[in-house]
Design a protein around this motif. Structure first.
Motif, PDB file in Angstrom:
ATOM      1  N   GLY A 162     -10.683   4.462   6.768  1.00  0.00           N
ATOM      2  CA  GLY A 162     -10.209   5.844   6.672  1.00  0.00           C
ATOM      3  C   GLY A 162      -9.919   6.493   8.010  1.00  0.00           C
ATOM      4  N   THR A 163      -9.880   5.731   9.095  1.00  0.00           N
ATOM      5  CA  THR A 163      -9.669   6.346  10.415  1.00  0.00           C
ATOM      6  C   THR A 163      -8.192   6.465  10.784  1.00  0.00           C
ATOM      7  OG1 THR A 163      -9.829   4.210  11.532  1.00  0.00           O
ATOM      8  CG2 THR A 163     -11.878   5.472  11.322  1.00  0.00           C
ATOM      9  N   LEU A 164      -7.301   5.877   9.994  1.00  0.00           N
ATOM     10  CA  LEU A 164      -5.877   5.925  10.346  1.00  0.00           C
ATOM     11  C   LEU A 164      -5.038   6.642   9.297  1.00  0.00           C
ATOM     12  CD1 LEU A 164      -5.378   2.267  11.707  1.00  0.00           C
ATOM     13  CD2 LEU A 164      -5.894   4.337  13.000  1.00  0.00           C
ATOM     14  N   GLY A 165      -5.563   6.816   8.105  1.00  0.00           N
ATOM     15  CA  GLY A 165      -4.805   7.458   7.027  1.00  0.00           C
ATOM     16  C   GLY A 165      -5.567   7.292   5.725  1.00  0.00           C
ATOM     17  N   ILE A 166      -5.001   7.844   4.660  1.00  0.00           N
ATOM     18  CA  ILE A 166      -5.687   7.776   3.362  1.00  0.00           C
ATOM     19  C   ILE A 166      -4.885   6.892   2.418  1.00  0.00           C
ATOM     20  CG2 ILE A 166      -6.528   9.119   1.397  1.00  0.00           C
ATOM     21  CD1 ILE A 166      -6.810  11.476   3.373  1.00  0.00           C
ATOM     22  N   ILE A 167      -5.506   5.832   1.967  1.00  0.00           N
ATOM     23  CA  ILE A 167      -4.850   4.925   1.008  1.00  0.00           C
ATOM     24  C   ILE A 167      -4.864   5.626  -0.348  1.00  0.00           C
ATOM     25  CG2 ILE A 167      -5.026   2.701  -0.176  1.00  0.00           C
ATOM     26  CD1 ILE A 167      -6.383   1.617   2.396  1.00  0.00           C
ATOM     27  N   THR A 168      -3.682   5.755  -0.957  1.00  0.00           N
ATOM     28  CA  THR A 168      -3.622   6.457  -2.253  1.00  0.00           C
ATOM     29  C   THR A 168      -3.306   5.507  -3.409  1.00  0.00           C
ATOM     30  OG1 THR A 168      -1.379   7.064  -1.625  1.00  0.00           O
ATOM     31  CG2 THR A 168      -3.078   8.755  -1.361  1.00  0.00           C
ATOM     32  N   ALA A 169      -2.721   4.347  -3.128  1.00  0.00           N
ATOM     33  CA  ALA A 169      -2.454   3.364  -4.188  1.00  0.00           C
ATOM     34  C   ALA A 169      -2.212   2.000  -3.551  1.00  0.00           C
ATOM     35  CB  ALA A 169      -1.233   3.777  -5.007  1.00  0.00           C
ATOM     36  N   ALA A 170      -2.326   0.957  -4.375  1.00  0.00           N
ATOM     37  CA  ALA A 170      -2.146  -0.396  -3.835  1.00  0.00           C
ATOM     38  C   ALA A 170      -1.557  -1.319  -4.891  1.00  0.00           C
ATOM     39  CB  ALA A 170      -3.501  -0.947  -3.372  1.00  0.00           C
ATOM     40  N   LEU A 209       0.827  -1.214   0.000  1.00  0.00           N
ATOM     41  CA  LEU A 209       0.000   0.000   0.000  1.00  0.00           C
ATOM     42  C   LEU A 209       0.857   1.259   0.000  1.00  0.00           C
ATOM     43  CD1 LEU A 209      -2.747  -0.375   2.770  1.00  0.00           C
ATOM     44  CD2 LEU A 209      -3.009  -0.674   0.306  1.00  0.00           C
ATOM     45  N   GLU A 210       0.312   2.299  -0.597  1.00  0.00           N
ATOM     46  CA  GLU A 210       0.833   3.644  -0.397  1.00  0.00           C
ATOM     47  C   GLU A 210      -0.236   4.386   0.399  1.00  0.00           C
ATOM     48  OE1 GLU A 210       2.656   6.444  -3.645  1.00  0.00           O
ATOM     49  OE2 GLU A 210       0.498   6.820  -3.507  1.00  0.00           O
ATOM     50  N   VAL A 211       0.190   5.047   1.479  1.00  0.00           N
ATOM     51  CA  VAL A 211      -0.787   5.684   2.373  1.00  0.00           C
ATOM     52  C   VAL A 211      -0.282   7.066   2.768  1.00  0.00           C
ATOM     53  CG1 VAL A 211      -1.945   5.509   4.624  1.00  0.00           C
ATOM     54  CG2 VAL A 211      -1.440   3.427   3.350  1.00  0.00           C
ATOM     55  N   ILE A 225       4.041  10.482   3.426  1.00  0.00           N
ATOM     56  CA  ILE A 225       3.646   9.436   2.476  1.00  0.00           C
ATOM     57  C   ILE A 225       4.381   8.146   2.832  1.00  0.00           C
ATOM     58  CG2 ILE A 225       3.631   8.724   0.048  1.00  0.00           C
ATOM     59  CD1 ILE A 225       3.592  11.770  -0.652  1.00  0.00           C
ATOM     60  N   TYR A 226       3.613   7.133   3.224  1.00  0.00           N
ATOM     61  CA  TYR A 226       4.205   5.812   3.495  1.00  0.00           C
ATOM     62  C   TYR A 226       4.260   5.074   2.159  1.00  0.00           C
ATOM     63  CZ  TYR A 226       3.833   0.790   4.547  1.00  0.00           C
ATOM     64  OH  TYR A 226       3.991  -0.568   4.528  1.00  0.00           O
ATOM     65  N   ALA A 227       5.492   4.860   1.651  1.00  0.00           N
ATOM     66  CA  ALA A 227       5.664   4.277   0.313  1.00  0.00           C
ATOM     67  C   ALA A 227       5.808   2.760   0.431  1.00  0.00           C
ATOM     68  CB  ALA A 227       6.878   4.900  -0.348  1.00  0.00           C
ATOM     69  N   GLY A 228       4.703   2.094   0.601  1.00  0.00           N
ATOM     70  CA  GLY A 228       4.753   0.638   0.831  1.00  0.00           C
ATOM     71  C   GLY A 228       4.214  -0.161  -0.343  1.00  0.00           C
ATOM     72  N   LEU A 229       4.405   0.349  -1.565  1.00  0.00           N
ATOM     73  CA  LEU A 229       3.840  -0.347  -2.733  1.00  0.00           C
ATOM     74  C   LEU A 229       4.710  -1.540  -3.137  1.00  0.00           C
ATOM     75  CD1 LEU A 229       2.501   2.402  -5.149  1.00  0.00           C
ATOM     76  CD2 LEU A 229       1.222   0.754  -3.759  1.00  0.00           C
ATOM     77  N   SER A 230       4.836  -2.478  -2.241  1.00  0.00           N
ATOM     78  CA  SER A 230       5.673  -3.638  -2.529  1.00  0.00           C
ATOM     79  C   SER A 230       4.859  -4.717  -3.228  1.00  0.00           C
ATOM     80  CB  SER A 230       6.201  -4.171  -1.202  1.00  0.00           C
ATOM     81  OG  SER A 230       6.497  -5.520  -1.315  1.00  0.00           O
ATOM     82  N   GLY A 231       5.500  -5.424  -4.158  1.00  0.00           N
ATOM     83  CA  GLY A 231       4.826  -6.563  -4.788  1.00  0.00           C
ATOM     84  C   GLY A 231       5.287  -7.870  -4.176  1.00  0.00           C
ATOM     85  N   LEU A 232       5.906  -7.800  -2.992  1.00  0.00           N
ATOM     86  CA  LEU A 232       6.479  -9.016  -2.389  1.00  0.00           C
ATOM     87  C   LEU A 232       5.405  -9.882  -1.734  1.00  0.00           C
ATOM     88  CD1 LEU A 232       9.623  -7.479  -0.637  1.00  0.00           C
ATOM     89  CD2 LEU A 232       9.491  -8.655  -2.857  1.00  0.00           C
ATOM     90  N   ARG A 233       5.576 -11.182  -1.896  1.00  0.00           N
ATOM     91  CA  ARG A 233       4.686 -12.113  -1.191  1.00  0.00           C
ATOM     92  C   ARG A 233       5.281 -12.532   0.150  1.00  0.00           C
ATOM     93  NH1 ARG A 233       2.887 -12.116  -6.171  1.00  0.00           N
ATOM     94  NH2 ARG A 233       0.743 -12.764  -6.561  1.00  0.00           N
ATOM     95  N   LYS A 234       6.556 -12.256   0.320  1.00  0.00           N
ATOM     96  CA  LYS A 234       7.188 -12.560   1.606  1.00  0.00           C
ATOM     97  C   LYS A 234       7.996 -11.346   2.043  1.00  0.00           C
ATOM     98  CE  LYS A 234       7.605 -17.533   1.659  1.00  0.00           C
ATOM     99  NZ  LYS A 234       8.523 -18.669   1.769  1.00  0.00           N
TER     100      LYS A 234
END
Ligand code: FAD
Length: 469
Positions: free
Chosen positions: A199-207, A165-167, A174-183
């Motif tokens: 939506g109570t902790l942040g806004i998801i901008t991409a996945a 996720l990106e949030v 901006i939390y840049a967590g757009l990982s495609g990793l399965r592990k």
């Protein structure tokens, strides 16, 4: 400078709405609740979302994120104060990348679910999340509600389909967590905090989401069944016979199907007199012929065992779509019929029959003649156990007199049978007062600690999911 002026400078006046008809943003899908926003903002990208969040934090103004506004628990509209900023993700709908070898797709949060399904399909792959609202709900909303739908049995909830996720956090980072990793075992799994947080902790901008190989063939059948316990036995029979090939198992009671026939006659059920119908789907990686033979064998053995009284197999894609359309139109048919009391509950499959028998009776004792719109994803133990007024009683009179009592009755039975008061729609503001009566107190305390720690100013969709006081 006022917040609105600062937002206009940031986004341009066309993307800060505060006049005219804003009902599409301010009214919930069921038209039961209406709020009023300070303004509606439509940022174009993640950076702009982050800047909006920072501005709102500086003005101590809360934000309500909104995707397709199809949520059913009143979480995506502003409250009545006229002081909240409604942040719509509708301009952020790019498919950013498809990685066919990694079996993943990266999309912006405002992408409509159906567009993601289509993009996956064009790449020869499958994105299995499937909901009745897929033409308008968004990936950001699906993740934020951890939506379920009709394929959970085989592929899991939205949570199970998310790799990264990106949030934008409550402080505008901006939390840049757009990982495609399965592990990736490098500490806390942050994405799972934001999924289902409404939506109570942040806004998801991409996945980044999982894709699957497309099944070679998919077969759908509608089965007439005498009683709910037979539906449960048929489910076990299908699990035994089909294993992972069973990709859908939906139940519908006669009354729910009669509403579809009444309001959408082109979708009339082929078995109008059957007390229950099951819509089942089999997906196969071998040939068409293999799958169809398996389904025919399964249905004849179910009839021999007395689990089914009749069945039709859709022999074309068009007919299969028609059968699914019947099932997916129940929510719309209920809305056309008028208001009712919605319960999106889950129970251990083994306890569903007894729960329904006892609760149906208790409801009849409370309000003689009450009508039950009972349908859902039986394969996941999820029922939409909705309660409609007796014939000739106006819906608003029924709701005013009985809504609280009926909710309490149903939730107490759900608790007794080891279930959950929200299987897939979430908590929003509709159930935020009720949750503490049914959730473990330590879980509630930990949830509050997480909320306070990630959103200390309480500006992210406040008073939804968890109350701080
Ligand atoms: C006809 C119909 C059928 C449905 N069938 C199903 C079903 O089978 N299964 C199911 O689970 N649900 C179902 N739903 C409910 C609904 O479609 C889902 O909850 C869906 O996931 C909501 O997506 P949305 O984009 O419309 O979100 P919204 O309604 O806009 O928002 C829902 C919540 O998520 C938050 N949110 C939205 N976007 C973001 C974001 N980017 N970042 C952070 N928070 C955000 C909002 O603040 C709100 O709290 C159905 C609804 C309808 C009308």
């Amino acid at each position: 400078m006022s917040l609105i002026t600062e937002l206009q400078t940031l986004l341009g006046t066309a993307h800060v709405l505060f006049e005219g008809d804003l009902s599409a943003y301010e009214e919930d899908w069921r038209k039961r609740s209406r709020g009023r926003a300070l303004c509606v903002v439509t940022p174009a990208n993640t950076q702009e979302v982050a800047e909006v969040v920072k501005l709102c934090a500086a003005h101590q103004t809360s934000i309500v994120p909104q995707g397709g506004n199809t949520g059913l628990v009143v979480g995506s509209i502003p409250d009545e104060s006229g002081q909240q900023v409604l942040l719509s993700l509708k301009r952020m709908r790019a498919i950013q990348a498809i990685d066919t070898e990694n079996l993943s797709i990266t999309v912006q949060a405002g992408c409509v679910l159906q567009e993601v399904q289509e993009a996956a399909s064009q790449a020869g792959l499958l994105f299995p999340l499937s909901l009745g609202s897929q033409g308008s709900c968004t990936i950001g909303g699906n993740l934020s509600t951890n939506a379920g739908g009709t394929q959970v049995l085989r592929y899991g909830n939205t949570r199970d389909l998310c790799l990264g996720l990106e949030v934008v956090s409550a402080s505008g980072e901006i939390y840049a967590g757009l990982s495609g990793l399965r592990k990736d075992n490098t500490g806390y799994d942050l994405k799972n905090l934001f999924i289902g947080a409404e939506g109570t902790l942040g806004i998801i901008t991409a996945a980044t989401l999982k894709l699957y190989p497309k099944p070679q063939s998919t077969w759908t059948a509608l089965v007439a069944v005498h009683a709910l316990d037979n539906c449960v036995s048929l489910l076990s029979h299908c699990h035994q016979a089909l294993g992972a090939q069973l990709t859908g198992f939906e139940v519908m009671n006669q009354f729910s199907l009669s509403l579809v026939s009444k309001h959408l006659p082109q979708l009339a059920c082929p078995f109008p007199n059957s007390p229950w119908c099951v819509l089942l789907e089999l997906s196969d990686s071998e040939s068409q012929a293999h799958a169809s033979e398996q389904l025919e064998n399964l249905l004849s053995s179910a009839m021999e065992l007395g689990l089914a009284s009749n069945a039709i197999i859709a022999d074309s894609l068009q007919k299969a779509k028609h059968l699914w359309h019947i099932r997916e139109s129940i929510t719309m048919a209920q809305a056309m019929e008028g208001l009712n009391i919605k319960n999106d509950i889950s129970l251990p499959v083994s306890r569903i029959t007894e729960f329904v028998r006892i609760t149906d009776q208790a409801l009849q004792d409370l309000v003689p003649g009450v009508q039950l719109v009972n349908f859902g994803h039986l394969g996941d133990g999820n029922l939409h156990y909705n309660v409609q007024s007796p014939p000739n009683t106006p819906a608003h009179v029924f709701l005013d007199s009985f809504e609280d009592q009926i909710n309490t009755l149903v939730y107490q039975k759900v608790k007794l049978y080891g279930g959950s008061i929200s299987a897939e729609h979430g908590i929003g503001s509709l159930k935020v007062q009720t949750l503490p009566d049914y959730k473990d107190p330590v879980a509630l305390k930990l949830m509050r600690q997480i909320k306070v720690s990630l959103d200390p100013l309480n500006t992210m969709n406040p008073n939804r999911v968890i109350l701080l006081h």
